[in-house]
Design an enzyme around this catalytic site. Sequence first.
Site, PDB file in Angstrom:
ATOM      1  NE  ARG A  22     -15.353 -17.249   3.959  1.00  0.00           N
ATOM      2  CZ  ARG A  22     -16.548 -16.720   3.677  1.00  0.00           C
ATOM      3  NH1 ARG A  22     -17.437 -16.553   4.634  1.00  0.00           N
ATOM      4  NH2 ARG A  22     -16.826 -16.354   2.446  1.00  0.00           N
ATOM      5  CG  ASN A 376      18.027  13.211   1.176  1.00  0.00           C
ATOM      6  OD1 ASN A 376      18.582  12.395   0.449  1.00  0.00           O
ATOM      7  ND2 ASN A 376      16.832  13.011   1.674  1.00  0.00           N
TER       8      ASN A 376
END
Length: 459
Positions: A22, A376
């Site tokens: 389900r 960076n």
Amino acid sequence: MTEMQSGRSCLAVILAAGEGTRMKSQRPKVLHEVAGRSLLGHAIATVTAAGADAVAVVIGPDRPDVAAEVAARLPSARVFVQTERRGTAHAVLAAREALLDGYDDVLVAFADTPLVRPETFQAMRSALAAGAPVAVLGFEAADPTGYGRLVSRDGVLEAIVEHEDASEADRAIRLCNAGLMALEGRHALAILDAIGNAGAQGEYYLTDAVAVARAQGLKAVALDAPESEVQGVNDRVQLAAAEAEFQRRRRIAVMRDGATLIAPETVFFSHDTIIGRDVLIEPNVVFGAGVSVADGAVIHAFSHLEGAEVGPQASVGPYGRLRPGAKLARKAKVGNFVEVKAAEIGEGAKVSHLTYIGDASVGAQANIGAGTITCNYDGFFKYRTTIGAGAFVGSNSSLVAPVTIGEGAYVGSGSVVTRDVPADGLAIARGRQVEREGWAKTFRESAMARKQNTAKSKD
Ligand code: UD1
Ligand code: CA
């Protein structure tokens, strides 16, 4: 643990062989998460907190992902595979080898029931210690449809009857079976082996443990828990309900521990969030996994934190984003629209506006101007930026890593810094400014004239 349990050994068997159809998911149900931890992880944490010395997890066949989750959460746990899905008693018996090791207490927990409190399992163990070989957890269901009913006569628990096997009279009973059970170890295997093929679907029901124990002259008792604690997860609506209940509890716990939440219903915690005293959390804040916030810190509205450490009296946001490895020292300030990743922000340092600090360290009392970016990443590798204590980085600067800004150094606004700046030095790295007197006036007049000529030629 309570007095009575001290000295009693305990095995917890967690049933996790659910199909979970389900959920309509590629993922097995028990790996879906509440507060950033799998349902299975919650069950493991709970039985461990309840004092289980050993944990056995029963999983379905071909579920290396579930086995891996067990190993990650509790390496000492043993995993057993239930090859055919033949009911909850059959599932517990898959862990026969662990049961044979001989424990005083055996707890049976469901991996799809993540909200049970350790105290509840401890109360069930206390019932065993007090002389009942079987203890069952019940709850008053708002809607009992589908649940097993606890059938008692004269205050004695006689049996658990599954909904589909229940008579009209039994279906009127509101006290339902939460599914969790505690069995005295020395009786457990005899009871489980005696459970016949009694159910409506040809399965071996753990719930029959009560009737079997009674037939063997053993006492069974029922304990009571609030429905919110024993709610199971079978679909995503129930998953969200479990999340809501978890968050409700955690907000209360955080406030009781001395933090102020202005709008608690808008703050979301991870299962492992640590919040200190006199912390103020404004509305709409989300904590991902691995965050700790020290005493006296302030998390302003609309902030998102994950894998981060916020030091004492530090502040974040509004609209702050702390990603994994962000570490703010005492009184550090990360202001609005600032993202920090894998970076330490030193004591009293300020990163107040519109900035990205990644793979960096910022020294104490440094001031990082608005719009500063640590560059960076070159598309392949990440590089570090080191900013010394007391440095001042002017607004709108790009710091191209690897690069070091020395202690007390200045970086002129708008600089693109590609080389190290010495301590107490100045770096300015931008186009030089030129001024031309009267230029704008001349430009305006000639442009205006051109525009008028074009308009005329169109007439
Ligand atoms: C079970 C109880 C019911 C109780 C309800 C509460 C039984 C027989 N019934 O019903 O009385 O009211 O929980 O939610 O215990 N599992 C296995 N292998 C199996 C069958 C189940 O590992 O062969 C696991 C499931 O993954 C789940 C748990 O056992 O974690 C419970 O099974 P489930 O089928 O969900 O039982 P319910 O019908 O909910
Ligand atoms: Ca269930």
